[in-house]
Design a protein around this motif. Structure first.
Motif, PDB file in Angstrom:
ATOM      1  N   SER A 282       0.442  -0.843  -0.153  1.00 42.85           N
ATOM      2  CA  SER A 282       0.255  -0.124  -0.276  1.00 42.85           C
ATOM      3  C   SER A 282       0.907   1.081   0.235  1.00 42.85           C
ATOM      4  CB  SER A 282      -0.985   0.152   0.765  1.00 42.85           C
ATOM      5  OG  SER A 282       0.001  -0.007   2.312  1.00 42.85           O
ATOM      6  N   LEU A 283       2.417   1.367   0.109  1.00 44.84           N
ATOM      7  CA  LEU A 283       3.071   2.118   0.498  1.00 44.84           C
ATOM      8  C   LEU A 283       3.521   2.741  -0.962  1.00 44.84           C
ATOM      9  CD1 LEU A 283       4.572   1.068   3.800  1.00 44.84           C
ATOM     10  CD2 LEU A 283       2.896   3.236   3.262  1.00 44.84           C
ATOM     11  N   LEU A 284       3.697   1.269  -1.845  1.00 45.21           N
ATOM     12  CA  LEU A 284       3.760   1.685  -3.192  1.00 45.21           C
ATOM     13  C   LEU A 284       3.501   1.747  -4.196  1.00 45.21           C
ATOM     14  CD1 LEU A 284       6.640  -1.663  -3.353  1.00 45.21           C
ATOM     15  CD2 LEU A 284       6.710   0.523  -2.255  1.00 45.21           C
ATOM     16  N   PRO A 285       3.532   2.905  -4.934  1.00 49.62           N
ATOM     17  CA  PRO A 285       2.947   3.850  -5.964  1.00 49.62           C
ATOM     18  C   PRO A 285       2.473   3.040  -7.295  1.00 49.62           C
ATOM     19  CG  PRO A 285       5.105   5.154  -6.602  1.00 49.62           C
ATOM     20  CD  PRO A 285       4.940   3.892  -5.343  1.00 49.62           C
ATOM     21  N   ALA A 286       3.245   1.561  -7.349  1.00 52.71           N
ATOM     22  CA  ALA A 286       3.002   0.493  -8.382  1.00 52.71           C
ATOM     23  C   ALA A 286       4.148  -0.414  -8.353  1.00 52.71           C
ATOM     24  CB  ALA A 286       3.959   1.141  -9.812  1.00 52.71           C
ATOM     25  N   PRO A 287       3.483  -1.199  -6.787  1.00 57.03           N
ATOM     26  CA  PRO A 287       4.175  -1.724  -6.083  1.00 57.03           C
ATOM     27  C   PRO A 287       3.726  -3.309  -6.997  1.00 57.03           C
ATOM     28  CG  PRO A 287       1.690  -1.948  -5.936  1.00 57.03           C
ATOM     29  CD  PRO A 287       2.007  -0.601  -6.170  1.00 57.03           C
ATOM     30  N   ASP A 288       4.751  -4.307  -7.222  1.00 55.26           N
ATOM     31  CA  ASP A 288       4.723  -6.041  -8.308  1.00 55.26           C
ATOM     32  C   ASP A 288       4.085  -6.559  -7.316  1.00 55.26           C
ATOM     33  OD1 ASP A 288       6.738  -5.187 -10.488  1.00 55.26           O
ATOM     34  OD2 ASP A 288       8.130  -4.395  -9.028  1.00 55.26           O
TER      35      ASP A 288
END
Length: 588
Positions: A297-303
């Motif tokens: 949830s903290l990443l703009p485009a998580p893998d």
């Protein structure tokens, strides 16, 4: 190691398609490795294969990484593989690589303006020269953050004659130019200067690139996202112009050293080049599902990261309604005992309290002292710095404290590690004399109950001080050792430390871990506790730009993903927007 041994180790990678693809790659390769993805295991086995199959003696492989702590971790893992000829692997920080493999042998031949002989500025000398540069260029000292801004400028605009340099803040460029001139006038070079000189040698001189390729046909770069533009430019020049094979490993989502000039875009851009194969490791062997969900949830485009074993785990958010010291007390007096009671197999060393700066570390340590708890503290407020020489001293203390009887610490490896810190040319006679002094000193102090001050003072007089006086690459360590010696004095923070206690730093199962978010990278624990996740505190009010906010998000991401099973997050009354994101993710 023999072919049979490394091939057997490689079989453990076959079940993970991405790890196997990284192991099998035959050209330039970027390995994008998220938390707990087994990247160190993957690259050490790959290095073993490269040594066995692709790089014939006397040629070698260079493995470059961000910090001395990273070097120590890689060296430990490499030794576990029992590589037969470890001397064919040059394992070093980027500063050490530039000094010993580029600047010392080729700097004067290429006509660089560098001190002769090379003398590396100690941290205290660097501060003194920078202060003088401010006074000369601006007429006054600036606030402490001004040094950080100037250091970042040096690492991001490398050409002082460029239009970009000319357009920059004239106050900053004037101080940087005065600082570099001041170092040269005193016959000194600092650690950034080593890297900048290394880049100039590689970019401007084809013969230097060819010499590097002749010696190191393969270069492995670990923690690439933390190493910044100078190393990136060096890598591109070696890969494109000299055809050195590059294996770069890292995770842009864990890039948290922006204040040093690190940029997550550099690793991503390297992986997009047509001559580079990019492989993403997606399985997380460390974190439970809820922890992975919260971290994404903290990443703009998580893998699409996945838990290896599907454990559920726990993310718990505590509204403590007390400022930071009260939260620290609550964490240590309530949460920690609860964790240990509910998980009988856990020890205090399985728990880490993570925080942004030494200010939080001081509050947490004060609470632990009040409660009578034992702990290991790793931040700038601790006299125990994570440097290669301090790490070596800890290992030497473990040997003297009983490791020599159990075989837990190998004397030959301890001596080899010492020799690897002595990079400058020494005669065989000098090497043998220093080795004899070192062996005699530590054999005479094989007693875990010996006061740390007596042990360290003897080592300092017989071996450490002479080495630091002679070895340019150890210049930055003298302040660390002197600070440690001072802490061992009767009124110091470590006055009651014995050799055994010192040797167990960071490894004692009976001590809680208090570590900054930056210092926690590469570590793992059963449970992580983070306090003061308050609006205006994390991120603090000084964080304004999109890039700064993104980096704080990545710091939070790093902190959460240190945990295997549980994460406990605390705030007072108004939770941080980052904490709100985590709350939303885990309550879906």
């Amino acid at each position: 190691m023999s072919d049979v041994e490394y091939r057997k180790a490689a079989e453990s990678l076959r079940a993970n398609p991405e790890q196997w693809a990284a192991y099998q790659s035959t050209g330039n390769c970027v390995i994008l490795a998220g938390p707990g993805s087994g990247k160190t295991k993957t690259i050490t086995i790959k290095i073993a294969r490269l040594l066995a199959e692709d790089v014939a003696a006397p040629r070698r492989i260079a493995c470059i990484t961000y910090s001395n702590a990273c070097v120590a971790e890689l060296r430990t893992r490499i030794r576990q593989l029992k590589i037969e000829d470890e001397s064919r692997l040059s394992l070093s920080s980027v500063h050490s690589f530039c000094l010993t493999e580029l600047v010392l042998p080729y700097g004067k031949l290429a006509g660089l303006q560098i001190p002769d002989p090379i003398a590396v500025a100690t941290p205290s000398q660097s501060r003194e020269v920078f202060k003088a540069a401010q006074l000369a260029a601006l007429g006054s000292e600036q606030r402490p953050w001004f040094r950080t801004v100037c250091d970042r400028l040096r690492r991001t605009i490398l050409d002082h004659s460029s239009a970009e340099w000319g357009r920059w803040d004239s106050r900053q460029t004037a101080v940087v130019e005065a600082y570099e001139a001041g170092l040269l006038a005193r016959g000194l070079i600092d650690f950034d200067g080593m890297v900048l000189a290394g880049v100039k040698l590689v970019e401007d001189h084809a013969w230097v690139r060819q010499v590097v390729r002749a010696k190191f046909p393969v270069i492995v770069v670990d923690e690439y996202q933390d190493l910044g533009l100078p190393l990136h430019r060096m890598v591109l020049a070696l890969m494109n112009e000299a055809k050195v094979r590059i294996v770069a490993v890292g995770d842009p989502d864990q890039s948290i050293y922006g204040f040093t000039g690190a940029n997550p875009v550099l690793l991503r851009s390297l992986g997009l080049l047509p001559e580079v194969e990019a492989i993403r490791l997606k399985l997380n062997y460390r974190c439970a599902e809820k922890i992975i969900m919260a971290s994404k949830s903290l990443l703009p485009a998580p893998d699409d990261f996945k838990s290896f074993d599907g454990r559920n785990g726990l993310i718990q958010i505590h509204t403590v309604e007390q400022p930071m010291p009260g939260q620290a007390k609550y964490a240590l007096s309530t949460v920690v005992p609860h964790l240990l009671k509910q998980n009988p197999s856990w020890k205090p060393g399985d728990i880490a309290v993570l925080y942004p700066t030494k200010n939080e570390g001081s509050a947490i340590s004060a609470s632990a002292d009040f409660l009578g708890l034992q702990y290991f503290r790793a931040d700038n407020g601790s006299p125990l710095k994570r440097s290669r020489l301090i790490e070596w001293l800890v290992e030497a203390a473990r040997w003297c404290g009983g490791g020599w009887t159990t075989g837990e610490v190998n004397l030959s490896q301890l001596l080899k590690s010492w020799r690897q810190m002595r990079r400058t040319q020494m005669s065989d006679r000098e090497i043998l004399a220093e080795r004899a002094r070192l062996v005699t000193t530590i054999f005479a102090m094989r007693d875990g109950n010996l006061p740390l001050q007596a042990w360290l003072t003897a080592l300092f007089a017989s071996v450490l001080k002479p080495a630091m006086d002679q070895e340019p690459g150890l210049a930055d360590e003298e302040d660390n050792v002197l600070e440690l010696l001072d802490a061992c004095s009767p009124n110091g923070a470590l006055s009651n430390y014995t050799v055994e206690v010192f040797g167990n730093q960071g490894k004692d199962p009976e001590r809680l871990n208090f570590i900054t978010l930056h210092g926690s990278k590469g570590l793992e624990f059963q449970a992580v506790i983070m306090i003061n996740l308050e609006e205006g505190a994390f991120p603090n009010s000084m964080v304004r730009t999109h890039e700064e906010l993104a980096e704080v998000s990545r710091q939070f991401y790093v902190g959460i993903t240190r945990a295997k099973s549980q994460v406990h997050l605390m705030f007072n009354q108004r939770e941080s927007p980052l904490l709100t994101k985590v709350r939303a993710a885990v309550t879906l």
